[in-house]
Design a protein around this motif. Structure first.
Motif, PDB file in Angstrom:
ATOM      1  N   TYR A   1       0.830  -1.202   0.000  1.00  0.00           N
ATOM      2  CA  TYR A   1       0.000   0.000   0.000  1.00  0.00           C
ATOM      3  C   TYR A   1       0.867   1.256   0.000  1.00  0.00           C
ATOM      4  CZ  TYR A   1      -3.200   3.560   1.760  1.00  0.00           C
ATOM      5  OH  TYR A   1      -3.921   4.707   1.928  1.00  0.00           O
TER       6      TYR A   1
ATOM      7  N   GLY B   1      -3.056   7.165  -0.131  1.00  0.00           N
ATOM      8  CA  GLY B   1      -4.224   7.507  -0.943  1.00  0.00           C
ATOM      9  C   GLY B   1      -5.197   6.348  -0.984  1.00  0.00           C
ATOM     10  N   ILE B   2      -5.994   6.291  -2.042  1.00  0.00           N
ATOM     11  CA  ILE B   2      -6.897   5.148  -2.217  1.00  0.00           C
ATOM     12  C   ILE B   2      -6.169   4.088  -3.018  1.00  0.00           C
ATOM     13  CG2 ILE B   2      -9.059   4.349  -3.224  1.00  0.00           C
ATOM     14  CD1 ILE B   2     -10.207   7.079  -2.758  1.00  0.00           C
TER      15      ILE B   2
ATOM     16  N   GLU C   1      -7.827   0.295  -6.174  1.00  0.00           N
ATOM     17  CA  GLU C   1      -9.169   0.772  -6.500  1.00  0.00           C
ATOM     18  C   GLU C   1      -9.733   0.022  -7.706  1.00  0.00           C
ATOM     19  OE1 GLU C   1      -9.110   4.894  -7.289  1.00  0.00           O
ATOM     20  OE2 GLU C   1     -11.263   5.163  -6.983  1.00  0.00           O
TER      21      GLU C   1
ATOM     22  N   ASP D   1      -7.917   2.549   2.172  1.00  0.00           N
ATOM     23  CA  ASP D   1      -7.012   3.611   2.616  1.00  0.00           C
ATOM     24  C   ASP D   1      -6.657   3.336   4.074  1.00  0.00           C
ATOM     25  OD1 ASP D   1      -9.243   4.237   4.010  1.00  0.00           O
ATOM     26  OD2 ASP D   1      -9.582   6.186   3.093  1.00  0.00           O
TER      27      ASP D   1
ATOM     28  N   ALA E   1      -4.686   8.970   7.357  1.00  0.00           N
ATOM     29  CA  ALA E   1      -6.130   8.876   7.116  1.00  0.00           C
ATOM     30  C   ALA E   1      -6.896   9.748   8.093  1.00  0.00           C
ATOM     31  CB  ALA E   1      -6.583   7.423   7.237  1.00  0.00           C
TER      32      ALA E   1
END
Lengths: 443, 480
Positions: free
Chosen positions: B47, B50-51, B54, B72, B470
């Motif tokens: 990861y 951000g997102i 997706e 996220d 986050a």
């Protein structure tokens, strides 16, 4: 405006199927009457296919009295598919019956009347369609010639005739005051509206014209019960929607009727131990939810989509639940105990359909309900959406009363066979998952 | 990859009927859950902020709803916690698993992970509702005691909340221009929606969380559910409520959230104190743990409410970060607590505190660690979470609420010590003879939860590095 009979091809095909089926049946020996069922089935398939072909055509008016638009087209398709499913359900029960052909013919004629009600754009056509939709249904209700069936038919007939006369009086009144019967430009006085509602609410199974629903559902044979709780209301609600958008504008009145219908249906369903009566009251409450987009007609663009999606999803789901009842052949709630052990597929179908009737995602009824909520809110009746939500929670109670025993313990209520119920159950879920495609067709 | 994580359990559930009866189903379940957890760990490792991961597909374009998922720093820890909790449930049930039971839990796993990954309101709702259906069948099928009644109560309450939530979602949908259900779009352009929409969403999420006074479905549902069902219900399903606040209510209704922040704080503090006090009065061990959930969820609501105050950003970020940490920590510790209590029921069919005492050593040890973690002793994850929450809340200016919350911790400490004294230490009770010590599979299920809680308690940086950006983003969004 056109006067091309081919615009009415789906209707003509259903009529042709009924006549051809009846004539063929006259000349067939009793053990080969199933051929009539095939003819009727083919006619309905043909009606569905021809409807699908014209689905994307622009709206138009046939013979100045019959609208051919998305409302009519979706009704054609829904009624044809639903009636086809009913015919498949019926074959087991009617097979070898002395008057087997007549069942199929009557089903087709009642279905034809329903479609015509939805398309009618003139009060006189509406009355004719009402009679065509009603009279075969009375005969079907009493078809078994047994005591409960006769009682059901009598009740059905008396109420239908009484409310039909009221509706006819309404038509007379509207004609007297407005000087016309065609919808465009017509404006009905309040008394006329109430009289017109009488007949249409009877067909839709809405309060206060709902008294026949539980008795007919319980008294008639099971496939007929499936038919009368599902098909006639499609046409009646679309007809109401048309009227509500064009001839009168009484959202508050219809909203109150919707609330009364859904609440009464739910409350009465609570302690039913007969699953057919339970489904009958459930169908009343669902008619209440379906009246919400009718009340919102003309107030929001979502109303017609909501009505059509919901009614189609409901028809499939309700027939799925009835298919399980037909295949098990028992109405006692107790006989469903332990069904999951004996007939896992039927149990699966029943649970999916009942959860679907509650409106659990991702079934079709859920998408319909979502659209109903959105239509009510968007039309300025957010309180109505809240009432629908509260009623939905109440309805969970009696649907769960039926779901729970299916998995619990042992029972000896017999087993259910048949492929139809699981197929319909899967279809009701697919109908929700494929919501995007369906919505594109509806627009 | 995220799609595989979500739907792998569902596919496995669909294939379970072809597996022969007997022990195979249990091992398949463990295998699938382990594979899913491994994939989540790989996702975490890859990861990049951000997102992530997706996927956006059209589903119902004409109503602005799509299949949109992504992770996220808010959802990834919860997804990981969910995957772990389902795996330990699989291990815990080994040997007793039937195919239907495994299929139901695999279905619930898909639904839970899908909910945390959903970036579309309608998709969120689909998973939200299906979690209710799944848990209903867990309670009604494998529960004990007055399970039909409890399950019905659970279904009715949570279905009511789902419909309130749906109405709120429609309010958001109609308030947005153009109309859409997409969470990312709604977050970027907050819809014009008033307090009524927040009320609908708030009622929906509050019942699920649950907060006082709409928590009454929780104790019976927990008491009558099987141990694994309770662990999932408390560990995962309750988080759906608080996660919804952080994911939907705060970023999409920032103005209304700030306006009513004090109401949310009051609800949170009430939950903290009421949950703790009622738990203190319980004689039934499982009900007691259920009420501590009300108390712990209260901290989260309190922290999220404080994030809506007009206060220094840093303090509010700390509060939100603490809330998210608490969601993970509560999942681990309450999951462990319910599994431990499940052992008592398995051996003695009772939850009465007064009938136990002088328990076997390993069981007592596990219980002690879980209890201390739950009451917030330093060195375990509960402390990391609660310390952040209180520093953040008091730093945001809600000093009295923070102080009342600390009273809640004191009561919790008292009640857990009381449980340890009466039910686990001291003289044997009348049912103690029945209680044999922890079996290997039970130890293998409970120990990882406690070890992870210990790791978070001692070295929380790896988790906080994920959560902090986050929570900063959420505070930023709610301040608009």
């Amino acid at each position: 405006m056109t006067e091309n009979p081919l615009d009415l091809l789906p209707e003509l095909l259903i009529l042709l199927g009924a006549v051809a089926g009846l004539l063929t049946g006259l000349f067939l020996p009793r053990h080969r009457q199933w051929i009539a069922a095939w003819i009727c089935g083919l006619a309905l398939t043909g009606a569905t296919v021809t409807t699908a072909l014209v689905m994307k055509n622009p709206d138009m008016m046939a013979f100045a009295a019959y609208a051919v638009d998305s409302l009519t087209n979706v009704t054609r398709a829904t009624v044809a598919v639903a009636t086809l499913l009913v015919i498949i359900l019926t074959t087991g029960w009617a097979r070898g019956h002395r008057r087997e052909t007549e069942v199929y013919t009557l089903l087709l004629l009642a279905a034809l009347g329903t479609v015509l009600m939805a398309g009618a754009d003139d009060l006189l056509v509406l009355v004719a369609a009402y009679l065509l939709a009603s009279i075969p249904a009375y005969a079907l209700a009493g078809f078994g010639k047994d005591a409960p069936g006769t009682e059901a038919a009598l009740k059905y007939y008396l109420m239908g005739a009484f409310l039909g006369v009221l509706m006819l009086a309404g038509v007379t009144l509207v004609y007297g005051t407005a000087g016309a019967t065609a919808y465009p430009g017509l404006h009905a006085p309040v008394v006329g509206v109430i009289l017109l509602l009488a007949g249409l609410l009877f067909k839709a199974g809405g309060v206060p014209a709902h008294f026949w629903v539980p008795d007919v559902t319980e008294g008639a044979s099971r496939p007929v019960a499936a038919f009368v709780t599902t098909v006639p209301k499609i046409g009646a609600l679309v007809a109401l929607f048309r009227l509500s958008g064009a001839v009168f504008d009484e959202p508050a009145l219809i909203a109150v009727l919707a609330v009364a219908t859904m609440t009464l249906g739910n409350l009465a369903a609570f302690h039913q131990d007969n699953v057919r009566r339970l489904l009958a009251y459930s169908t009343i409450s669902q008619a209440g939810y379906l009246l919400v987009p009718v009340a919102m007609a003309g107030r929001t663009g979502l109303a017609s989509t909501a009505l059509l999606y919901y009614v189609a999803a409901y028809a499939i789901t309700n027939l799925g639940a009835f298919a399980v009842v037909v295949s098990l052949g028992s109405d006692r709630l107790g006989d469903y105990a332990g069904l999951a052990r004996r007939s896992p597929w039927a149990a699966f179908a029943l649970v999916v359909c009942l959860l679907g009737l509650i409106g659990t995602p991702p079934t079709g009824v859920f998408v319909g309900k979502l659209l109903v909520f959105a239509a009510a809110w968007d039309g300025g009746y957010a309180w109505l959406a809240v009432v629908v939500a509260v009623n939905t929670v109440a309805s969970v109670f009696y649907y769960l009363r039926w779901i729970r025993p299916v998995f619990a313990g042992e029972g000896d209520g017999g087993s259910a066979r048949g492929w139809l119920a699981p197929v319909i159950a899967v279809a009701s879920v697919v109908f929700g998952l494929a919501g995007g495609i369906v919505l594109l067709v509806l627009r | 990859m995220l799609d595989i994580v979500i739907f792998l359990p569902l596919v496995a559930a669909a294939l379970l009927p072809v597996i022969p009866r007997g022990k195979a189903a249990g091992w398949v379940w463990v295998g699938v859950a382990a594979l899913d957890l491994a994939l989540v760990v790989a996702m975490w490792a890859g990861y990049e902020g951000g997102i992530g991961y997706e996927t956006r597909l059209r589903w119902m374009p004409s109503v602005g709803a799509g299949y949109h998922v992504g992770v996220d720093g808010l959802s990834l820890p919860l997804i990981a916690m969910t995957a772990l909790l389902f795996l330990v449930c699989a291990v815990y049930s080994l040997g007793e698993t039937t195919r239907a039971y495994a299929a139901l839990f695999l279905f619930l796993q898909t639904v839970s992970i899908g909910l945390f990954a959903a970036l579309d309101l309608l998709l969120f709702f689909v998973f939200f509702d299906l979690s209710i259906v799944g848990m209903y069948f867990v309670i009604v099928g494998w529960g004990h005691g007055d399970r039909t009644r409890s399950a019905l109560k659970f279904f009715l309450y949570t279905f009511l909340d789902s419909l309130a939530l749906l109405l709120g979602f429609i309010g958001l949908y109609l308030g947005a221009e153009p109309h859409t259900f997409d969470m990312v779009d709604l977050t970027t352009n907050p819809p014009k929606a008033g307090a009524l929409v927040l009320l609908a969403i708030g009622v929906g999420l509050a019942i699920k969380t649950p907060t006082v006074p709409v928590h009454t479905w929780l104790p019976p549902a927990h008491t009558d559910a099987p141990a694994t069902g309770s662990a999932i219900l408390a560990g995962v399903l309750l988080k759906m409520g608080t996660y919804g606040f952080a994911r939907i209510a705060m970023p999409m209704l920032p103005q209304v959230w700030r306006e009513y922040a004090w109401v949310i704080i009051v609800i949170g503090v009430t939950g903290v104190l009421y949950g703790a006090l009622v738990a203190l009065a319980q004689e039934n061990l499982k009900r007691l743990i259920a009420y501590t959930s009300v108390n712990h969820m209260g901290y989260i609501v309190l922290a999220l409410g404080a994030a809506g105050l007009s206060a220094p950003t840093q303090a509010r970020e700390l509060a939100v970060s603490g809330a998210v940490t608490q969601m993970v920590s509560h999942g681990l510790l309450t999951g462990a607590l319910f599994l431990i209590i499940g052992i008592l029921w398995d051996r003695a069919q009772s939850y009465e505190i007064s009938k136990f005492g002088g328990m076997p050593p390993v069981l007592t040890g596990l219980m002690a660690v879980a209890a201390f973690g739950s009451l917030g002793i330093p060195g375990l994850s509960g402390f990391v979470a609660e310390f952040q929450i209180f520093t953040g809340v008091i730093g945001s200016g809600a000093v009295i609420s923070g102080a009342l919350g600390i009273v809640g911790i004191l009561i919790t400490a008292a009640l857990f010590l009381r449980v340890l004294h009466r039910a686990f230490l001291g003289r044997p009770g009348e049912l103690t003879v029945l209680v044999t010590d922890v079996r290997p599979r039970e130890l293998a299920a409970i120990a990882p939860l406690l070890i992870l809680s210990l790791i978070i308690g001692i070295a929380p940086r790896w988790l906080l590095d994920l959560i902090e950006p986050a929570s900063a983003a959420i505070v930023n969004l709610v301040s608009r």
